[in-house]
Design an enzyme around this catalytic site. Sequence first.
Site, PDB file in Angstrom:
ATOM      1  N   LYS A  83     -53.731  18.770  37.346  1.00  0.00           N
ATOM      2  CA  LYS A  83     -52.785  19.549  38.289  1.00  0.00           C
ATOM      3  C   LYS A  83     -51.643  20.301  37.636  1.00  0.00           C
ATOM      4  CE  LYS A  83     -50.517  18.583  42.752  1.00  0.00           C
ATOM      5  NZ  LYS A  83     -49.937  17.098  44.055  1.00  0.00           N
TER       6      LYS A  83
ATOM      7  N   SER B 188     -51.702  17.754  48.992  1.00  0.00           N
ATOM      8  CA  SER B 188     -51.573  19.236  48.243  1.00  0.00           C
ATOM      9  C   SER B 188     -52.433  19.261  46.740  1.00  0.00           C
ATOM     10  CB  SER B 188     -49.897  19.515  47.168  1.00  0.00           C
ATOM     11  OG  SER B 188     -49.695  18.638  46.757  1.00  0.00           O
TER      12      SER B 188
ATOM     13  N   SER C  20     -50.721  13.677  49.044  1.00  0.00           N
ATOM     14  CA  SER C  20     -50.803  14.582  48.411  1.00  0.00           C
ATOM     15  C   SER C  20     -53.074  14.549  47.724  1.00  0.00           C
ATOM     16  CB  SER C  20     -50.807  15.714  47.372  1.00  0.00           C
ATOM     17  OG  SER C  20     -49.567  15.976  48.556  1.00  0.00           O
TER      18      SER C  20
END
Length: 473
Positions: free
Chosen positions: A84, A159, A183
């Site tokens: 990420k 997210s 997330s």
Amino acid sequence: MASSYSELLDRSLTEVAGLVRTRQVSPVELVDASLERISAVDGQLSAYISVFEHEARQVAKASELMAMVGHDLGPLHGVPLALKDNVSVKGLRTTAGSRILGDWIPDHDATVTTRLRQAGAVFLGKLNMHEFAWGGTSQNPHYGTVRNPWNTERFPAGSSGGSGAAVASRMCFGAIGTDTGGSIRLPAAINGIAGLRPTYGRVSNHGIIPLAWSMDTAGPMARTVEDCALMFGAFAGHDPQDATTARVGTVDYMARLKEPVKGLRIGIVPGYFFHHLQPPVKHAVQAALKTLEGLGAEIVDVEIGHIHGNISAQLTVEAAEPSAYHQRWLRERPQDYGDDVRTLLEVGEMLLATHYVQAQRYRTLLRNEFMEAFRRVDAFICPTLPFTATRIGETKVVIEDGIEEDMLSAIMQYTGVPSLTGLPSLNVPCGFDDDGLPIGMQVIGKPFDEALLFQIGASYQSVTDFHRRAPAI
């Protein structure tokens, strides 16, 4: 999957790690296959912000030479992973999905990055995300809207939406996500993969751009529970560079995967866990509980008196702490934020200190209630979220009775509980709705008992095939 590499890409992370170790597959083949797949489908999904093609090929060649001379780098030797884009990689751009950090080149690795390198992983690139991790849709105004590989008109949640989409669509064998209010677990459920939020303090946050300090943690996302366990063992544990990490020893997370669940007591909170959710989600999770009962687990009803206040407390903490971190940028560069994130940060500035203190007091109360309940049960199971993937751009969701409600608060109905209490929780795929969209269940455990979550998830996956299905993209 029209590629000469399709059969290889369909193998699990654990399988390809074993193939590299026995020299049946080379790291170069794995990286070439993954890069080919990224080139073929990421134009439709926008899962990656940056692809490190040159660097990945160079590392893969070095890994192959090591394997040829019998030098084992570790459990992830030659396995292509992705990170990420709020996880720092020394010398390579890390944006946190933002314009503000659009040109930032870290001078150090995050601890998670370092430990994965030491375990032999090869990094393919950095994954798209909701800007600064503050949101649940992964609609990114700077790097493109991430799309769900099961239906590109649907959202991938967030997210860590890029992480979920990349793993599900076979663009990497595993990924790192971060989880504050859900997330990791939300995109894992929405994209039909496994994903772990570790116990708060189990994983170092050093080198990871924060959202809310008191809830942030990083964790693995992969196609199977076994894959998550293999990844997790590589980076979990105390880090002197992060004072929030606990001095609690790790274990061999692979060791208990084949142990049965017979005799385990699994708790449910009937008045909350199976209230206010779409029928396909309810049916899938209830069927999963029946499956575990068939394997010998006992389902136990548990009362958690104050569980209904968790969404309000979660939104309070998750508004106040990010606004403190972003305070200077919000004043100096407000135009560089996406509209949704800027609004959330402005709202966080308007909260009173009393709101924040009361939310923190509630967290202690809720954790104490769960710790008391763990005297009766070994783990809890509930839905990961109350609905399946909505259409991109929608801010409302219909859960029951045709009533529209705000998606941001609804999406955290179940994931907020472990986030507030600091407990570990694991998403496990458990079904599909009538539109072929994935459904996930959340397994919640005692502090630092991630091994039990892996045991339960792996036992479930040994008799089901939801995790083996792939999107048609």
